[in-house]
Motif scaffolding. Structure first.
Motif, PDB file in Angstrom:
ATOM      1  N   LEU A 203     -18.106  -5.228  -7.074  1.00  0.00           N
ATOM      2  CA  LEU A 203     -17.179  -4.102  -7.181  1.00  0.00           C
ATOM      3  C   LEU A 203     -17.220  -3.558  -8.602  1.00  0.00           C
ATOM      4  CD1 LEU A 203     -14.149  -5.571  -5.216  1.00  0.00           C
ATOM      5  CD2 LEU A 203     -15.686  -3.748  -4.456  1.00  0.00           C
TER       6      LEU A 203
ATOM      7  N   SER B 279     -19.920  -9.001 -10.526  1.00  0.00           N
ATOM      8  CA  SER B 279     -19.185  -8.681  -9.308  1.00  0.00           C
ATOM      9  C   SER B 279     -19.827  -7.484  -8.622  1.00  0.00           C
ATOM     10  CB  SER B 279     -17.721  -8.367  -9.646  1.00  0.00           C
ATOM     11  OG  SER B 279     -17.055  -7.793  -8.543  1.00  0.00           O
TER      12      SER B 279
ATOM     13  N   ASP C 187      -5.720   3.636  -0.778  1.00  0.00           N
ATOM     14  CA  ASP C 187      -6.561   2.912  -1.726  1.00  0.00           C
ATOM     15  C   ASP C 187      -5.763   2.365  -2.903  1.00  0.00           C
ATOM     16  OD1 ASP C 187      -8.885   3.355  -0.257  1.00  0.00           O
ATOM     17  OD2 ASP C 187      -9.243   5.287  -1.241  1.00  0.00           O
TER      18      ASP C 187
ATOM     19  N   ARG D 266     -13.983  -3.949 -10.739  1.00  0.00           N
ATOM     20  CA  ARG D 266     -13.707  -5.339 -11.094  1.00  0.00           C
ATOM     21  C   ARG D 266     -14.710  -5.843 -12.114  1.00  0.00           C
ATOM     22  NH1 ARG D 266     -12.843  -9.197  -6.141  1.00  0.00           N
ATOM     23  NH2 ARG D 266     -10.901  -7.979  -6.103  1.00  0.00           N
TER      24      ARG D 266
ATOM     25  N   PRO E 111      -5.311  -0.182  -8.025  1.00  0.00           N
ATOM     26  CA  PRO E 111      -6.252  -0.054  -6.914  1.00  0.00           C
ATOM     27  C   PRO E 111      -6.080  -1.207  -5.929  1.00  0.00           C
ATOM     28  CG  PRO E 111      -7.353   0.162  -9.038  1.00  0.00           C
ATOM     29  CD  PRO E 111      -5.979  -0.347  -9.316  1.00  0.00           C
ATOM     30  N   ARG E 112      -6.194  -0.909  -4.651  1.00  0.00           N
ATOM     31  CA  ARG E 112      -6.108  -1.975  -3.650  1.00  0.00           C
ATOM     32  C   ARG E 112      -7.300  -2.911  -3.766  1.00  0.00           C
ATOM     33  NH1 ARG E 112      -7.634  -2.496   1.687  1.00  0.00           N
ATOM     34  NH2 ARG E 112      -8.470  -0.380   1.731  1.00  0.00           N
ATOM     35  N   LYS E 113      -8.470  -2.351  -4.118  1.00  0.00           N
ATOM     36  CA  LYS E 113      -9.662  -3.151  -4.356  1.00  0.00           C
ATOM     37  C   LYS E 113     -10.115  -2.941  -5.794  1.00  0.00           C
ATOM     38  CE  LYS E 113     -11.388  -2.958   0.411  1.00  0.00           C
ATOM     39  NZ  LYS E 113     -12.548  -2.574   1.272  1.00  0.00           N
ATOM     40  N   GLY E 114     -10.808  -3.924  -6.322  1.00  0.00           N
ATOM     41  CA  GLY E 114     -11.246  -3.829  -7.713  1.00  0.00           C
ATOM     42  C   GLY E 114     -10.343  -4.654  -8.615  1.00  0.00           C
ATOM     43  N   TYR E 115     -10.334  -4.321  -9.883  1.00  0.00           N
ATOM     44  CA  TYR E 115      -9.541  -5.097 -10.837  1.00  0.00           C
ATOM     45  C   TYR E 115      -8.061  -4.818 -10.662  1.00  0.00           C
ATOM     46  CZ  TYR E 115      -7.320  -6.724 -15.052  1.00  0.00           C
ATOM     47  OH  TYR E 115      -6.475  -7.353 -15.920  1.00  0.00           O
ATOM     48  N   ARG E 116      -7.281  -5.889 -10.546  1.00  0.00           N
ATOM     49  CA  ARG E 116      -5.835  -5.800 -10.418  1.00  0.00           C
ATOM     50  C   ARG E 116      -5.206  -6.739 -11.446  1.00  0.00           C
ATOM     51  NH1 ARG E 116      -3.568  -3.953  -5.941  1.00  0.00           N
ATOM     52  NH2 ARG E 116      -2.054  -5.656  -5.839  1.00  0.00           N
TER      53      ARG E 116
ATOM     54  N   THR F 276       0.839  -1.192   0.000  1.00  0.00           N
ATOM     55  CA  THR F 276       0.000   0.000   0.000  1.00  0.00           C
ATOM     56  C   THR F 276       0.876   1.244   0.000  1.00  0.00           C
ATOM     57  OG1 THR F 276      -1.712  -1.169   1.225  1.00  0.00           O
ATOM     58  CG2 THR F 276      -1.823   1.218   1.224  1.00  0.00           C
TER      59      THR F 276
ATOM     60  N   THR G 208      -2.003   0.439  -4.317  1.00  0.00           N
ATOM     61  CA  THR G 208      -0.793  -0.310  -4.008  1.00  0.00           C
ATOM     62  C   THR G 208       0.224  -0.056  -5.112  1.00  0.00           C
ATOM     63  OG1 THR G 208      -1.527  -2.307  -5.171  1.00  0.00           O
ATOM     64  CG2 THR G 208      -2.091  -2.124  -2.836  1.00  0.00           C
TER      65      THR G 208
END
Length: 250
Positions: free
Chosen positions: A132, A130, A8, A135, A24-29, A2, A10
């Motif tokens: 999110l 999903s 939010d 994502r 993004p830390r959350k969502g599509y990576r 992070t 990384t």
């Protein structure tokens, strides 16, 4: 890890630490698929590369790190991801905020030596969305796969190549969507482990290509029959791609 200035986001290492990119830390990576897609492109210095749906820019920037001197352009309709791609790429990556189904006129007048794409895998008429939004935009198909294929083909210069990573079950759809004049199709199935059916593929097609259709032997991603949590198990050839930045030949 992070980032201290924005919890939010990384900052993630790719190609063995040659690249550190914001996601993004959350969502599509983005992960292994983006790097494998980039490795499949046989690009040369000074060539022009377009990525449709570039997200935070992982695939196209991994390609740029492997092949210096490319002219890189990404198209992304999600403004937050487009901004991350700009931050990640800096002057090396031109990012255009647009839906690939409605590209701006100046981009429609340009041609590229390579077009790459990692379209959403799931048809939401037959699967669950999903929760999110980011994502879901990456995984749930809102633009038809046919459109991705046709737009990629239109943006190619003569002899240029389109490159896709997708589920292997989408092969008939992609082949049917390829416009006339797209040929020299090559398919590399990707299998998680030896003895398992491939579930993904990388497909390349060339504008004005005349070579016969070719299905390569599957690439096995992981060594051993089962995952062992206490040690990494990527196959050596895959480790060379993901960690050392080697190209993928097939």
């Amino acid at each position: 890890m992070t980032t201290p200035d924005d919890p939010d986001l990384t900052r993630d290492a790719f190609l063995g630490g040659r690249l550190h990119l914001l996601q993004p830390r959350k969502g599509y990576r983005a992960g292994i698929d983006a790097v494998m897609l980039s490795a499949s492109v046989c690009a040369e210095k000074n060539q022009r590369v377009l990525e449709l749906g570039c997200g935070a820019g992982v695939a196209i920037l991994c390609l740029g790190a492997r092949v210096p001197g490319l002219h890189l352009t990404g198209v992304e309709r999600d403004a937050s991801y487009a901004e991350l791609a700009r931050r990640n790429g800096g002057a090396a990556l031109e990012v255009i905020d647009a839906d690939l189904a409605a590209l701006p006129q100046d981009l429609r007048q340009r041609q590229f030596d390579h077009v790459i794409a990692n379209p959403p895998f799931y048809d939401r008429t037959a699967s669950v969305a999903s929760g999110l939004p980011a994502r879901e935009a990456a995984h749930g198909a809102q633009t038809s796969l046919d459109t991705w294929v046709r737009v990629a083909a239109k943006r190619l210069a003569p002899k240029g190549q389109a490159h896709f990573i997708h589920r292997l079950s989408a092969l008939p759809t992609i082949l049917a969507a390829l416009p006339g004049g797209m040929g020299s199709v090559e398919v590399l199935p990707l299998s998680a482990r030896s003895g398992r059916d491939p579930d993904r593929m990388i497909l390349r097609a060339r504008k004005n290509g005349r070579a016969d259709f070719r299905m390569a032997a599957p690439l096995i991603l992981h060594a051993g029959a089962h995952h062992r949590a206490d040690q990494p198990d990527l196959a050596p050839a895959v480790t060379a791609i993901l960690r050392d930045g080697q190209g993928l030949k097939f």
